[in-house]
Design a protein around this motif. Structure first.
Motif, short mmCIF file in Angstrom:
data_model
loop_
_atom_site.label_atom_id
_atom_site.label_comp_id
_atom_site.label_asym_id
_atom_site.label_seq_id
_atom_site.Cartn_x
_atom_site.Cartn_y
_atom_site.Cartn_z
N ILE A 27 -9.38 58.08 50.30
CA ILE A 27 -9.80 59.46 50.01
C ILE A 27 -8.62 60.40 50.18
O ILE A 27 -8.40 61.30 49.35
CB ILE A 27 -10.97 59.87 50.92
CG1 ILE A 27 -12.22 59.08 50.57
CG2 ILE A 27 -11.24 61.37 50.82
CD1 ILE A 27 -13.35 59.26 51.55
N SER A 28 -7.85 60.20 51.23
CA SER A 28 -6.69 61.05 51.49
C SER A 28 -5.64 60.90 50.38
O SER A 28 -5.08 61.90 49.92
CB SER A 28 -6.08 60.68 52.84
OG SER A 28 -4.90 61.39 53.08
N LEU A 29 -5.39 59.68 49.94
CA LEU A 29 -4.42 59.48 48.86
C LEU A 29 -4.89 60.06 47.54
O LEU A 29 -4.10 60.64 46.79
CB LEU A 29 -4.12 57.99 48.71
CG LEU A 29 -3.26 57.37 49.79
CD1 LEU A 29 -3.13 55.87 49.55
CD2 LEU A 29 -1.89 58.01 49.83
N ARG A 30 -6.17 59.92 47.25
CA ARG A 30 -6.70 60.50 46.01
C ARG A 30 -6.65 62.01 46.06
O ARG A 30 -6.37 62.66 45.05
CB ARG A 30 -8.12 60.01 45.75
CG ARG A 30 -8.16 58.59 45.33
CD ARG A 30 -9.56 58.13 45.10
NE ARG A 30 -9.54 56.68 44.95
CZ ARG A 30 -10.33 56.03 44.15
NH1 ARG A 30 -11.21 56.67 43.43
NH2 ARG A 30 -10.25 54.72 44.07
N ALA A 31 -6.94 62.60 47.21
CA ALA A 31 -6.85 64.05 47.34
C ALA A 31 -5.41 64.52 47.20
O ALA A 31 -5.15 65.59 46.66
CB ALA A 31 -7.43 64.49 48.68
N THR A 32 -4.47 63.71 47.66
CA THR A 32 -3.06 64.06 47.52
C THR A 32 -2.65 64.08 46.05
O THR A 32 -1.99 65.00 45.59
CB THR A 32 -2.18 63.05 48.28
OG1 THR A 32 -2.60 63.03 49.64
CG2 THR A 32 -0.73 63.43 48.21
N ARG A 33 -3.06 63.07 45.32
CA ARG A 33 -2.71 63.01 43.90
C ARG A 33 -3.44 64.08 43.10
O ARG A 33 -2.89 64.66 42.18
CB ARG A 33 -3.06 61.63 43.33
CG ARG A 33 -1.96 60.64 43.57
CD ARG A 33 -2.21 59.38 42.80
NE ARG A 33 -2.46 58.35 43.79
CZ ARG A 33 -3.40 57.44 43.71
NH1 ARG A 33 -4.21 57.41 42.69
NH2 ARG A 33 -3.56 56.55 44.66
N TYR A 34 -4.70 64.33 43.44
CA TYR A 34 -5.51 65.26 42.68
C TYR A 34 -5.03 66.70 42.85
O TYR A 34 -5.00 67.46 41.91
CB TYR A 34 -6.98 65.15 43.10
CG TYR A 34 -7.88 66.14 42.43
CD1 TYR A 34 -8.20 66.00 41.08
CD2 TYR A 34 -8.41 67.21 43.12
CE1 TYR A 34 -9.02 66.91 40.45
CE2 TYR A 34 -9.23 68.11 42.51
CZ TYR A 34 -9.54 67.97 41.17
OH TYR A 34 -10.35 68.88 40.56
N SER A 35 -4.65 67.06 44.06
CA SER A 35 -4.34 68.46 44.34
C SER A 35 -2.86 68.67 44.63
O SER A 35 -2.50 69.54 45.39
CB SER A 35 -5.17 68.93 45.52
OG SER A 35 -4.87 68.16 46.66
N ALA A 36 -2.00 67.88 44.01
CA ALA A 36 -0.56 68.04 44.26
C ALA A 36 -0.07 69.40 43.77
O ALA A 36 0.81 70.00 44.37
CB ALA A 36 0.22 66.91 43.59
N GLY A 37 -0.66 69.89 42.71
CA GLY A 37 -0.25 71.19 42.19
C GLY A 37 -0.76 72.35 43.01
O GLY A 37 -0.17 73.42 43.03
N ASN A 38 -1.88 72.15 43.70
CA ASN A 38 -2.47 73.24 44.48
C ASN A 38 -1.85 73.40 45.86
O ASN A 38 -2.08 74.39 46.52
CB ASN A 38 -3.97 73.00 44.65
CG ASN A 38 -4.69 73.01 43.32
OD1 ASN A 38 -4.20 73.57 42.35
ND2 ASN A 38 -5.85 72.39 43.28
N GLY A 39 -1.11 72.42 46.32
CA GLY A 39 -0.50 72.51 47.63
C GLY A 39 -1.35 71.95 48.75
O GLY A 39 -0.93 71.95 49.89
N MET A 40 -2.57 71.48 48.43
CA MET A 40 -3.38 70.85 49.48
C MET A 40 -2.77 69.50 49.82
O MET A 40 -2.12 68.87 49.00
CB MET A 40 -4.82 70.65 49.01
CG MET A 40 -5.61 71.93 48.94
SD MET A 40 -7.29 71.63 48.37
CE MET A 40 -7.94 70.68 49.71
N TRP A 41 -2.99 69.03 51.00
CA TRP A 41 -2.54 67.74 51.49
C TRP A 41 -1.02 67.61 51.47
O TRP A 41 -0.50 66.51 51.41
CB TRP A 41 -3.16 66.57 50.71
CG TRP A 41 -4.60 66.41 50.92
CD1 TRP A 41 -5.57 66.82 50.08
CD2 TRP A 41 -5.27 65.83 52.04
NE1 TRP A 41 -6.80 66.53 50.59
CE2 TRP A 41 -6.64 65.91 51.79
CE3 TRP A 41 -4.82 65.24 53.21
CZ2 TRP A 41 -7.57 65.44 52.68
CZ3 TRP A 41 -5.75 64.77 54.10
CH2 TRP A 41 -7.12 64.87 53.83
N GLU A 42 -0.31 68.72 51.51
CA GLU A 42 1.14 68.58 51.59
C GLU A 42 1.59 68.25 53.01
O GLU A 42 2.70 67.81 53.21
CB GLU A 42 1.84 69.82 51.07
CG GLU A 42 1.50 71.08 51.80
CD GLU A 42 2.10 72.31 51.13
OE1 GLU A 42 2.08 73.35 51.78
OE2 GLU A 42 2.57 72.22 50.00
#
Length: 111
Positions: A27-42
């Motif tokens: 879930i964490s990796l998918r959230a990282t890939r999904y929201s890379a443009g938004n700055g979440m999970w940086e």
């Protein structure tokens, strides 16, 4: 008298923690890939805390329920020994710590 083995409690915890870490890590990796443009999970540590929290949560639940979490009730009805109160309390405490760790990681990401 309680005949529940702490070794079996530990093995159930380890198996659940491994599966929980895999599930919450994906879930964490998918959230990282999904929201890379938004700055979440940086924040790497927030994702790590989320993954470890998920592992602790599922590990604690599997230690609390034991074989009942993974197998149907009919197979082991007569062979399951009774657990001690300390085993139940420690399993639930570990689950609560895991949930709190995941919630704190999510709050740290969104703030």
């Amino acid at each position: 008298m309680y005949k529940y083995s702490w070794f079996s409690w530990f093995l159930q915890f380890c198996f659940g923690a491994f599966l929980g870490g895999l599930a919450f890590g994906s879930i964490s990796l998918r959230a990282t890939r999904y929201s890379a443009g938004n700055g979440m999970w940086e924040c790497f540590y927030c994702g790590l805390a989320f993954t470890v929290g998920g592992g602790l949560f599922l590990g604690g639940l599997s230690a609390y329920y034991g074989d009942r979490m993974w197998m149907p009730r009919g197979l082991f009805d007569s062979a399951v020994p009774e657990k001690s109160k300390a085993a139940n309390i420690s399993a639930l405490a570990i689950s609560v710590i895991g949930v709190l760790s995941s919630i704190i990681a999510l709050i740290a990401i969104w703030i």
